[in-house]
Design an enzyme around this catalytic site. Structure first.
Site, PDB file in Angstrom:
ATOM      1  N   ASP A 236     -11.746   3.582   4.615  1.00  0.00           N
ATOM      2  CA  ASP A 236     -10.608   3.791   6.388  1.00  0.00           C
ATOM      3  C   ASP A 236     -11.612   4.949   7.700  1.00  0.00           C
ATOM      4  O   ASP A 236     -12.918   4.593   7.846  1.00  0.00           O
ATOM      5  CB  ASP A 236      -9.844   3.721   6.123  1.00  0.00           C
ATOM      6  CG  ASP A 236      -8.751   4.038   7.227  1.00  0.00           C
ATOM      7  OD1 ASP A 236      -8.875   3.817   8.079  1.00  0.00           O
ATOM      8  OD2 ASP A 236      -7.697   4.261   6.776  1.00  0.00           O
TER       9      ASP A 236
ATOM     10  N   ASP B  50      -3.516   4.433  -0.896  1.00  0.00           N
ATOM     11  CA  ASP B  50      -4.530   5.221   0.319  1.00  0.00           C
ATOM     12  C   ASP B  50      -4.239   6.727   0.028  1.00  0.00           C
ATOM     13  O   ASP B  50      -3.441   7.497   0.102  1.00  0.00           O
ATOM     14  CB  ASP B  50      -3.495   4.445   2.154  1.00  0.00           C
ATOM     15  CG  ASP B  50      -4.733   5.332   2.981  1.00  0.00           C
ATOM     16  OD1 ASP B  50      -5.068   6.045   2.513  1.00  0.00           O
ATOM     17  OD2 ASP B  50      -4.094   4.668   3.781  1.00  0.00           O
TER      18      ASP B  50
ATOM     19  N   LYS C 199       1.365   5.662  -0.179  1.00  0.00           N
ATOM     20  CA  LYS C 199       0.038   6.782   0.289  1.00  0.00           C
ATOM     21  C   LYS C 199       0.232   7.595  -0.710  1.00  0.00           C
ATOM     22  O   LYS C 199       1.527   7.772  -1.628  1.00  0.00           O
ATOM     23  CB  LYS C 199       0.751   7.837   1.519  1.00  0.00           C
ATOM     24  CG  LYS C 199       0.539   6.455   3.104  1.00  0.00           C
ATOM     25  CD  LYS C 199      -0.977   6.244   3.636  1.00  0.00           C
ATOM     26  CE  LYS C 199      -0.581   6.289   4.697  1.00  0.00           C
ATOM     27  NZ  LYS C 199      -2.314   6.106   5.111  1.00  0.00           N
TER      28      LYS C 199
ATOM     29  N   GLY D 284      -4.058  -0.449  10.292  1.00  0.00           N
ATOM     30  CA  GLY D 284      -3.098  -0.139  11.574  1.00  0.00           C
ATOM     31  C   GLY D 284      -2.866   1.105  11.746  1.00  0.00           C
ATOM     32  O   GLY D 284      -2.705   2.419  10.536  1.00  0.00           O
TER      33      GLY D 284
ATOM     34  N   LYS E 241     -10.275  -0.725  11.617  1.00  0.00           N
ATOM     35  CA  LYS E 241      -9.324  -0.167  12.413  1.00  0.00           C
ATOM     36  C   LYS E 241     -10.214  -0.845  13.808  1.00  0.00           C
ATOM     37  O   LYS E 241     -11.143   0.677  14.382  1.00  0.00           O
ATOM     38  CB  LYS E 241      -9.469   0.611  12.230  1.00  0.00           C
ATOM     39  CG  LYS E 241      -8.014   1.272  11.496  1.00  0.00           C
ATOM     40  CD  LYS E 241      -6.964   2.235  11.206  1.00  0.00           C
ATOM     41  CE  LYS E 241      -6.490   2.448   9.456  1.00  0.00           C
ATOM     42  NZ  LYS E 241      -6.151   3.697   9.361  1.00  0.00           N
TER      43      LYS E 241
ATOM     44  N   GLU F 194      -7.986   3.125  -1.522  1.00  0.00           N
ATOM     45  CA  GLU F 194      -8.565   3.522   0.170  1.00  0.00           C
ATOM     46  C   GLU F 194      -9.074   5.219   0.628  1.00  0.00           C
ATOM     47  O   GLU F 194      -7.772   6.052   0.075  1.00  0.00           O
ATOM     48  CB  GLU F 194      -7.595   3.340   0.996  1.00  0.00           C
ATOM     49  CG  GLU F 194      -7.789   3.482   2.195  1.00  0.00           C
ATOM     50  CD  GLU F 194      -6.792   2.172   3.663  1.00  0.00           C
ATOM     51  OE1 GLU F 194      -5.935   1.821   3.268  1.00  0.00           O
ATOM     52  OE2 GLU F 194      -6.925   2.843   5.045  1.00  0.00           O
TER      53      GLU F 194
ATOM     54  N   LYS G 290       0.529  -1.187  -0.217  1.00  0.00           N
ATOM     55  CA  LYS G 290       0.223   0.162   0.303  1.00  0.00           C
ATOM     56  C   LYS G 290       0.868   0.881  -0.259  1.00  0.00           C
ATOM     57  O   LYS G 290       1.536   1.226   1.061  1.00  0.00           O
ATOM     58  CB  LYS G 290      -0.811  -0.137   0.949  1.00  0.00           C
ATOM     59  CG  LYS G 290      -1.796   0.971   1.855  1.00  0.00           C
ATOM     60  CD  LYS G 290      -2.967   1.239   2.872  1.00  0.00           C
ATOM     61  CE  LYS G 290      -2.615   1.966   3.619  1.00  0.00           C
ATOM     62  NZ  LYS G 290      -3.514   2.216   4.847  1.00  0.00           N
TER      63      LYS G 290
END
Ligand code: OSB
Ligand code: MG
Length: 368
Positions: free
Chosen positions: A239, A189, A164, A291, A263, A214, A162
């Site tokens: 998320d 993400d 960012k 996470g 989460k 995401e 993943k």
């Protein structure tokens, strides 16, 4: 169970490398641990995943401490509890503050699992003895550095990468990664860095066969995400927008999300996380465990949750060595070839390394 004694530990742990998202960078991580003692002497641990600043959501280390000290701990101390599912009912009169609630609930689940002589995974109804894991990579200074980290992560065996993204660090980056790693399971993400007006740009990502994108849009949105999903081939995974089973239901019904990142802290604890898992399973919506740069205690809770059957996509729970020179649990969490073995001993399944906890402690306070 009857919790008679609670200690909040305020820790500072320095990450090996700064972690950068569309909001900024984090290197020194301050957070709270909660140690709860049952009347029979059993000790359980929970971790607050709130950061010092409210960039990910509205909670912070200090708001968590305030909520714990002034509202949540008084509701729990010396209360007779038969099952950890009762904790979220006890906290129901208090709105939101999910990360604060989850901090206590996690410790109660740990105690319950120990007293019933089960691993936390078993206590939750988990079915796996190892979990598949991926890695989350922050924004880097250069594309070369990113390619290098992705390469090393794939060689380490991580099952999903993943990355960012943010405006200016998106389409070109994902194109370069896809060219460099044609067969890798890659996703992006955005941590809410875009608006619906950016849909033409986001559509360009469809060319790179990403597993998902995401949280591209606002952290409190499920309406624009539904519109965006109609325009995108790439599945959207929410998320920040999901705080409860009700949120998950509405987002799925609206078509705002095809995958959910669960989460534990964001949804208020393991009990709600499990409810979201069960609902998504019934709807055929895959989930994975997100996470929050946790220490070993939060990591242990994530591992246990991920053993539930609908956690079919690799999550963000990497090994302790991904972020920490020395973690606070023994043994540390080890990801080998993209798998973490689920501990089989009672409770969270790792020993708390008290000496190391002490060495990272700024202050602590006891409540009884
Ligand atoms: O959006 O998933 C996120 C870290 C901090 C806050 C939010 C997020 C993240 C991560 C890293 O992506 C997950 C991890 O490795 O713990
Ligand atoms: Mg995220």
């Amino acid at each position: 169970m009857k919790i008679t004694d609670i200690t909040i530990h305020h820790l500072r742990m320095t990450m090996k490398n700064p972690f950068t998202t569309s909001f900024g960078s984090l290197q020194d991580k301050e957070f709270l641990l909660l140690e709860a003692k049952d009347a029979d002497g059993t000790i359980g641990w929970g971790e607050s995943v709130a950061f010092e600043t409210p960039w990910y959501n509205e909670e912070t280390l200090k708001t968590n401490w305030h909520m714990l000290e002034d509202f949540l701990i008084p509701l729990i101390l010396n209360k007779e509890i038969k099952h950890p599912d009762e904790v979220s009912q006890i906290f129901a009169p208090i709105r939101k503050n999910n990360m604060a609630k989850s901090t206590i609930e996690g410790a109660v689940w740990d105690i319950y699992a120990q007293q019933t002589n089960q691993s936390l995974a078993e206590a939750l109804g988990g079915t796996r003895d190892k979990i598949e894991v991926g890695i989350s990579i922050g924004i880097q200074n250069s594309l070369e550095e990113l390619v290098d980290i992705v390469d090393r992560s794939l060689k380490d065996g991580y099952k999903r990468i993943k990355v960012k993204i943010k405006p200016g660090w998106d389409v070109d980056v994902m194109r370069a990664l896809r060219e460099e790693f044609p067969d890798a399971a890659i996703m992006a993400d955005a941590n809410s860095a875009y608006r619906l007006e950016d849909s033409a740009l986001l559509k360009q990502l469809d060319a790179f066969d990403l597993m998902m994108i995401e949280q591209p849009l606002a952290s409190d949105d499920i309406i624009d995400h539904a519109q965006l999903q109609k325009e995108l081939k790439t599945p959207i995974c929410l998320d920040e927008s999901i705080h409860s089973l009700e949120d998950a239901r509405k987002a799925i019904e609206l078509g705002s999300t095809e995958i959910i990142n669960i989460k534990i802290g964001r949804v208020g604890g393991l009990t709600e996380a499990k409810k979201i898992h069960d609902y998504c399973e019934a709807q055929g919506v895959p989930v994975w465990c997100g996470g929050m740069l946790e220490s070993g205690i939060g990591r242990a809770h994530n591992i246990a949750l991920t053993t539930l059957p609908n956690f079919i996509l690799p999550g963000d729970t990497s090994g302790s060595n991904r972020y920490w020179k020395k973690d606070i649990i023994l043994p540390e969490v080890v990801a080998a070839d993209g798998y973490i073995d689920v501990p089989q001993t009672a409770g969270i399944g790792y020993e708390i390394d008290r000496k190391t906890v002490e060495s990272y402690t700024i202050t602590k306070k006891e409540y009884k």
